[in-house]
Design a protein around this motif. Structure first.
Motif, PDB file in Angstrom:
ATOM      1  N   ARG A 138       0.879  -1.135  -0.011  1.00 36.88           N
ATOM      2  CA  ARG A 138      -0.068  -0.072   0.105  1.00 36.88           C
ATOM      3  C   ARG A 138       0.912   1.458  -0.183  1.00 36.88           C
ATOM      4  O   ARG A 138       0.570   2.200  -0.725  1.00 36.88           O
ATOM      5  N   ASN A 139       1.858   1.303   0.737  1.00 40.26           N
ATOM      6  CA  ASN A 139       2.761   2.349   0.975  1.00 40.26           C
ATOM      7  C   ASN A 139       3.478   2.539  -0.470  1.00 40.26           C
ATOM      8  O   ASN A 139       3.699   3.620  -0.956  1.00 40.26           O
ATOM      9  N   LYS A 140       3.971   1.584  -1.297  1.00 41.84           N
ATOM     10  CA  LYS A 140       4.656   1.702  -2.587  1.00 41.84           C
ATOM     11  C   LYS A 140       3.394   2.175  -3.473  1.00 41.84           C
ATOM     12  O   LYS A 140       3.859   2.897  -4.376  1.00 41.84           O
ATOM     13  N   ARG A 141       2.369   1.500  -3.631  1.00 41.90           N
ATOM     14  CA  ARG A 141       1.201   2.112  -4.351  1.00 41.90           C
ATOM     15  C   ARG A 141       0.940   3.712  -4.077  1.00 41.90           C
ATOM     16  O   ARG A 141       0.931   4.299  -5.055  1.00 41.90           O
ATOM     17  N   ARG A 142       1.087   4.256  -2.899  1.00 42.29           N
ATOM     18  CA  ARG A 142       0.959   5.506  -2.556  1.00 42.29           C
ATOM     19  C   ARG A 142       1.988   6.433  -3.222  1.00 42.29           C
ATOM     20  O   ARG A 142       1.840   7.517  -3.759  1.00 42.29           O
ATOM     21  N   LEU A 143       3.375   5.799  -3.086  1.00 37.34           N
ATOM     22  CA  LEU A 143       4.382   6.549  -3.731  1.00 37.34           C
ATOM     23  C   LEU A 143       4.238   6.705  -5.401  1.00 37.34           C
ATOM     24  O   LEU A 143       4.724   7.415  -5.801  1.00 37.34           O
ATOM     25  N   ALA A 144       3.861   5.417  -5.881  1.00 40.57           N
ATOM     26  CA  ALA A 144       3.800   5.280  -7.280  1.00 40.57           C
ATOM     27  C   ALA A 144       2.949   6.271  -7.830  1.00 40.57           C
ATOM     28  O   ALA A 144       3.267   6.772  -8.962  1.00 40.57           O
ATOM     29  N   ASP A 145       1.738   6.442  -7.141  1.00 43.36           N
ATOM     30  CA  ASP A 145       0.635   7.483  -7.598  1.00 43.36           C
ATOM     31  C   ASP A 145       1.514   8.662  -7.487  1.00 43.36           C
ATOM     32  O   ASP A 145       1.113   9.609  -8.515  1.00 43.36           O
ATOM     33  N   TYR A 146       2.179   9.024  -6.361  1.00 42.23           N
ATOM     34  CA  TYR A 146       2.776  10.457  -6.418  1.00 42.23           C
ATOM     35  C   TYR A 146       3.858  10.704  -7.400  1.00 42.23           C
ATOM     36  O   TYR A 146       3.785  11.867  -8.069  1.00 42.23           O
ATOM     37  N   VAL A 147       4.592   9.650  -7.926  1.00 37.20           N
ATOM     38  CA  VAL A 147       5.632   9.790  -8.899  1.00 37.20           C
ATOM     39  C   VAL A 147       4.974   9.978 -10.355  1.00 37.20           C
ATOM     40  O   VAL A 147       5.361  10.762 -10.951  1.00 37.20           O
ATOM     41  N   GLY A 148       3.895   9.201 -10.601  1.00 32.90           N
ATOM     42  CA  GLY A 148       3.093   9.347 -11.779  1.00 32.90           C
ATOM     43  C   GLY A 148       2.277  10.761 -11.707  1.00 32.90           C
ATOM     44  O   GLY A 148       2.425  11.377 -12.755  1.00 32.90           O
TER      45      GLY A 148
END
Length: 845
Positions: free
Chosen positions: A536-546
């Protein structure tokens, strides 16, 4: 009540809230009342006209109100108990956003979220509006902020002193791969958390000339700046107490020359104002120019002079003489930036308060303590005698007097060792005469500590070897720590809730409780839950980077993270060499059994640090090439996240799988990023350096990836003549990586762009990247092997979380309080149980 042109905010409710003030209310109702009152009576708006900033300020004021009683109680308790207080002097404080930190300390986060929702304001939107004050450039400032949090949690009497920079560490943008610095305007919209204290204003003097007056010296005809205090409360966990951070802002004695203004000479009319206020204008002015060096020295003296005047004023309110000064005051020097506090205290005692010299010096040596944060010669502050004498003539005179007495004492003890006098002199006589500020701190302090076991050991054996021979009892170690409230409780709420469900919430005060998690190392359900939290934390960061960078990254890939200040000794370039090597290997065998990997960089380079800025550009050039290659990009992505700061750290660190801590052994004093990553379940790939060693000893080396030469091997290579070309010539992958950088494969529009960088690697390679390269690559392959085994990786994540109990800033500050400062808690229950890892004398002392 609202400006005529203000537009209603979409955050505001459609109608004004109303309350029955006579009935009992819940916490949420009370918060709604407080926010609504503050919106009207402090911000000057109503719910129909308030914009987002107005709501944020109203929430800030409402939360600040709730700490005021405990803040006042803390202050009164220190007075009533006549408690000894510690004053923590630091040029840097990186507090991060204040609002959520205060809410977590008060246990009000969910209540304030509900109150805002019921008032029609989106709390998460408001939080993102708060500035992230860049009042430091890295670990030093973040450590200082953690220590204030722990001082408050432990209810220790004292406060932090620093500078209220109008512009903090620059805001970083990446343009065409290059770092572009812009002003960090953190005060643009005001700071609702602080209180201006104009009644605590002090004159700080520069230049002038000296007039002997008996046993004292009068410093006359000076150029003066006024230091004005601004206070922020730092609430301890569960409001155990509230510490004070007092920052100084510079003001001119006379803001405007009206005569010149009336003549139309507008620039000269405000010249004195601009000169004065430049002192607190920006964090760390560029010091490659003479003007920049002068301003940096003005800053250092400005904040220590104001701070010492302030703490002596406070002491003299309840004491009629200086006999008890060392029993009631401890002054801690966070690195050498506050070193001028030593001659300033001597000046204030001898010249202003007529204390005899010997008595004043004896007090200084009981009052001061000093933390050394670096062993690198280029990072140890020295000031030219000519500059110091021109700007601070009395202080240079005092330093010379201290030095004369010091050398006489050393000569009396070791009359046959004349070279010892040269080595321990405060004045470096090597061409240009310079004052060694680290030597001044070490001489004046009753305790000098390093910040990890290895660092303290090397410090005693090398940097301060002569001082340790003279005064072995001075030297000790206090390993750094981080506050678990922010770096786990706040930054990683999902993991915090998972831990709470298994072992309860007491780890927020006693981080050693995390050790109980080891009992779940073979619990497949718990390990699966741990993996889900990380995902979940990785998804949150991936959303930010995108969203922010337009780069799509795979949350299923291994997140390999190196975020920290860009510096050659931290060896981001070694990481880049691995990325290039992996890129070439994937291109050569795209069907291989690759572990998809996302390599994330972040950090700022000092504005005049050419090589560090070149490394940032190379990272971005490599990222451009790798990410655009359709053969490689599904298996390897490279991301540079601009403007790394506390807020971004709270997003990135919980998402990391692999923590890059790859400094050359013997160069990183401690590190605190390594602790934050381990606390959040990332596995470390690192050298045997700084606090990596103690993390390995507590987590288990089998749950980390240690590589590279040890400090003694580094020294041996250097002593026997390190030849980097030998490694280059004997390792095909390394040669290929360097050659591709050199021939412009990553900068085809400018093939010679990285000539300075590759020349430095092949001709000197001072930080021995090439010597460690082969082992680093092999260790990265071991990382892949472990990551394929999901259960084994998760068990190592758990052991990292469970093993970092000693790396709490509460433990570190408790060690300081007991072993160095001699201060005790103001309130019962303010201190955790005495830990088993109290500071020990450094090895060999």
């Amino acid at each position: 009540m609202n400006a005529p042109d203000a537009a209603p905010s979409p955050l505001a409710p459609s109608a004004s809230a109303s309350f029955d003030f006579d009935r009992p209310v819940s916490t949420v109702e009370a918060l709604k009342r407080s926010i609504s009152n503050r919106l009207v009576y402090s911000v000057g708006k109503d719910v129909r006209s308030a914009c987002a900033r107005d709501w944020l300020f109203a929430v800030f004021y409402a939360v600040r109100d709730r700490i005021m009683d405990r803040w006042r109680e803390t202050h009164h308790a220190a007075i009533d108990q006549d408690a000894k207080r510690v004053y923590y002097l630091s040029m840097e404080f990186l507090p991060g956003r204040m609002l959520t930190n205060a809410l977590a300390a008060e246990g009000l986060l969910e209540d304030i979220r509900k109150a805002c929702t019921q008032l029609g304001a989106d709390f998460d939107t408001l939080v993102d509006l708060e500035a992230d004050p860049g009042l430091g450039n890295g670990g030093l400032g973040r450590l200082a902020a953690c220590f204030l949090d722990s001082m408050a949690t432990l209810a220790l009497p004292g406060m932090g002193y620093g500078i209220r920079y109008e512009y903090g560490m620059f805001a970083q943008r990446i343009v065409d791969g290059r770092q572009v610095e812009e002003p960090d305007q953190w005060l643009l919209n005001g700071n609702p958390w602080e209180f201006m204290r104009p009644e605590y204003s002090y004159t700080v003097r520069y230049r002038g000339h000296l007039v002997p007056d008996g046993q004292r010296v009068r410093w006359v005809d000076t150029e003066n700046v006024i230091a004005v205090a601004y206070d922020s409360g730092v609430p301890g966990y569960e409001l155990s107490s509230v510490a004070t951070l007092r920052l100084w802002s510079a003001r001119a004695e006379s803001a405007l020359n009206l005569e010149q203004f009336n003549r139309g000479d507008y620039m000269r009319a405000v010249e004195a104002k601009n000169w004065s206020e430049n002192v607190s204008l920006v964090l760390y002015p560029e010091d490659k120019t003479e003007q920049g060096r002068q301003l940096r020295l003005r800053q250092e003296y400005f904040f220590v002079s104001a701070s010492l005047q302030d703490l002596l004023r406070r002491y003299l309110k309840t004491h009629g003489s200086f006999e008890q000064l060392a029993d009631k005051v401890a002054i801690h020097l966070n690195d050498t930036h506050p070193a001028l506090a030593v001659p300033e205290l001597m000046r204030l005692l001898v010249d202003e308060h007529r204390v005899p010299w010997d008595e004043a010096w004896a007090l200084c040596q009981r009052i001061f303590s000093y933390t050394n944060h670096t062993l690198m010669p280029e990072a140890l502050e020295v000031w030219p005698v000519d500059l110091l004498g021109w700007l601070l003539p009395r202080h240079l005179q005092i330093i010379y007097d201290i030095n004369a007495r010091h050398l006489a004492e050393v000569h009396a003890r070791f009359p046959e060792d004349m070279d010892l006098l040269r080595r321990v002199s405060l004045i470096e006589e090597n061409g240009q005469r310079r004052v060694r500020m680290a030597w001044l701190c070490a001489l004046a302090s009753h305790k000098v500590n390093g910040v990890s076991a290895l660092h303290s050991d090397i410090m005693v054996r090398t940097l301060f070897a002569d001082f340790a021979r003279l005064w072995p009892e001075k030297f000790c170690n206090v390993t750094n720590g981080i506050t678990p409230r922010r770096w786990l409780g706040q930054a990683n709420q999902a993991l915090s809730e998972l831990i709470d469900a298994r072992i309860g919430p007491l780890w927020r005060r006693e981080l050693s409780h995390l050790g109980q998690l080891r009992a779940h190392a073979d619990d497949d359900a718990f390990l699966a839950a741990l993996r889900l939290v990380k995902q979940r934390n990785k998804r949150r960061l991936a959303d930010y980077v995108g969203r922010e960078l337009g780069i799509e990254i795979d949350p299923e890939s291994l997140f390999d993270v190196q975020v920290k200040r860009i510096h050659e000794y931290k060896r981001q370039l070694l990481n880049v060499l691995h990325v290039i090597t992996r890129y070439h290997a994937i291109r050569a065998n795209p069907k291989g059994n690759w572990v998809p990997r996302t390599v994330i960089f972040g950090g700022k380079a000092a504005s005049a640090y050419h090589m560090a800025k070149l490394i940032i550009r190379l990272i971005n050039d490599v990222a451009r090439t790798v990410n655009a290659d359709p053969c490689v990009s599904p298996l390897l992505k490279v991301v540079f996240v601009p403007n790394y700061r506390v807020t971004l750290a709270e997003l990135i660190i919980p998402a990391a799988d692999l923590s890059e801590q790859i400094s050359l052994a013997g160069t990183e004093a401690s590190g605190t990023g390594n602790m934050k990553f381990a606390l959040n379940g990332a596995l470390t790939i690192g050298t045997w350096d700084g606090a990596n060693i103690e993390i390995a000893q507590n987590v288990g080396e089998e749950h980390m990836f240690i590589f590279g030469n040890r400090a003694e091997q580094v020294a041996e290579l250097r002593a026997h003549g390190y030849v980097p070309r030998r490694y280059y010539a004997s390792n095909y992958e390394l040669k290929m990586a360097i050659d591709r950088i050199a021939d412009g494969a990553f900068s085809p529009e400018e093939p010679q762009r990285y000539q300075d960088l590759t020349r430095s690697l092949l001709e000197s390679d001072y930080y021995q990247l090439l010597a460690d390269y082969a082992d680093y690559i092999a260790t990265q392959n071991r990382v892949d092997e472990r990551y394929r085994l999901h259960r084994d990786w998760s068990r190592s994540c758990l052991h990292n979380i469970a093993g970092v109990g000693m790396f709490s800033s509460d433990r570190a500050v408790s060690n300081y309080a007991e072993g160095i400062w001699g201060v005790r808690p103001l309130f019962e229950g303010g201190r955790p149980a005495t830990p088993p890892w109290s500071p020990a004398l450094a090895a060999g002392i």
